[in-house]
Design a protein around this motif. Sequence first.
Motif, PDB file in Angstrom:
ATOM      1  N   GLY A  30     -55.145  72.465  36.239  1.00 43.45           N
ATOM      2  CA  GLY A  30     -55.150  73.714  36.998  1.00 43.45           C
ATOM      3  C   GLY A  30     -56.501  74.100  37.551  1.00 43.45           C
ATOM      4  N   TRP A  31     -57.369  73.120  37.801  1.00 46.46           N
ATOM      5  CA  TRP A  31     -58.709  73.394  38.313  1.00 46.46           C
ATOM      6  C   TRP A  31     -58.928  72.860  39.721  1.00 46.46           C
ATOM      7  N   THR A  32     -57.893  72.693  40.486  1.00 47.07           N
ATOM      8  CA  THR A  32     -58.044  72.170  41.838  1.00 47.07           C
ATOM      9  C   THR A  32     -59.032  73.015  42.637  1.00 47.07           C
ATOM     10  N   GLY A  33     -60.000  72.346  43.236  1.00 50.37           N
ATOM     11  CA  GLY A  33     -61.013  73.040  44.016  1.00 50.37           C
ATOM     12  C   GLY A  33     -62.189  73.568  43.218  1.00 50.37           C
ATOM     13  N   ALA A  51     -63.183  86.731  38.703  1.00 51.56           N
ATOM     14  CA  ALA A  51     -64.112  86.408  39.787  1.00 51.56           C
ATOM     15  C   ALA A  51     -63.809  85.043  40.391  1.00 51.56           C
ATOM     16  N   LEU A  52     -63.230  84.153  39.591  1.00 53.37           N
ATOM     17  CA  LEU A  52     -63.014  82.778  40.036  1.00 53.37           C
ATOM     18  C   LEU A  52     -61.553  82.470  40.323  1.00 53.37           C
ATOM     19  N   GLU A  53     -60.662  83.420  40.100  1.00 52.93           N
ATOM     20  CA  GLU A  53     -59.232  83.180  40.255  1.00 52.93           C
ATOM     21  C   GLU A  53     -58.841  83.178  41.727  1.00 52.93           C
ATOM     22  N   GLY A  54     -57.859  82.340  42.077  1.00 54.23           N
ATOM     23  CA  GLY A  54     -57.324  82.312  43.432  1.00 54.23           C
ATOM     24  C   GLY A  54     -58.123  81.442  44.378  1.00 54.23           C
TER      25      GLY A  54
END
Length: 322
Positions: free
Chosen positions: A265-268, A179-182
């Motif tokens: 890897g949590w940009t944004g 749900a949160l990928e991309g």
Amino acid sequence: MLQAIAETDVEIIRVVAASSGALNGTVLAAAVRSRDVVRGADMLAQLWRDRAEWNDVFHPSLADLLARRAVSDQTRIRALLKALIPPSNPADAAEINLRLLVAVLEGAPGTVGDHAATTFESVCDFTGDDFATADKLDHIFDAATASSAFPLVFSPVNVGKLGPCIDGGAVNNTPVKWALEGALGTSIDAVVVVATTVEQRTGPPPPLHGLAYAGHLATMLIGERLYRDLREAEQVNTSLAALEALVARGVLDDDQRAAVLDAVGWTGRRPIAIVQIRPLTELAGSSFAGFFSPALRAEHVERGRARGREVLGAFSARSPRT
């Protein structure tokens, strides 16, 4: 539960589903696109109440029986989907992303670190445009029927280049991470998790023998994956909130915070609400009992609607993107 969600003013921008949820999710996504979520949810509730007898769903397949692959193919389920979701291209169509999880029998390319590896989990990604034509809809129906192909009960379904696929719940019945990928994931304010199991068991399991034992093992596997995904999501929320606190106290500036987020890897990413709609007590019956009991299906539909309204009552005024 989806009826309760449809009554709120949340903006649904992504639907992620596996197993029988793939059928619900496909109908819901089509309804979101046509800006008629209430009608879509009502249609699903009526479908499960009135058209989910065993002979509405199961279509015995002699070829699959002889090959000892399954009891039924997906002919009737696919026909239901085609009847509910005709090709459409509304002028004011809403944007929607539909992600359906499948288990790939032959495996799919993956990586572990910098090493090539094999994964059996794959996500089929669709946009609103995929609901516009019969040919494109066929690809959605392939993924939806494959994702709901319970092993040994329903035959595998060929899904594009992936080949034969079965129930996505076999590898991931609670695809919270997807749900949160991309890029789209960074614009989501909340994830609503719909599950048919209680959050905390308070009583002993049923007598562990025969089918009850097998059912309990399946419940354990599904429940543990959901537990881990939800726990990890809350831990990420806690870490992101702690990072914001460091910025507020002047320990880090905005550029340093951005560098930290990029490094992990949590940009944004930012803290999001995780809203669980789950029963407070165990549901009666087994995974297949409802196919033989209209009363049980009606009871479950009503309990889901009531529980959804209870959970979302105070939440809907926030109008999040989910």
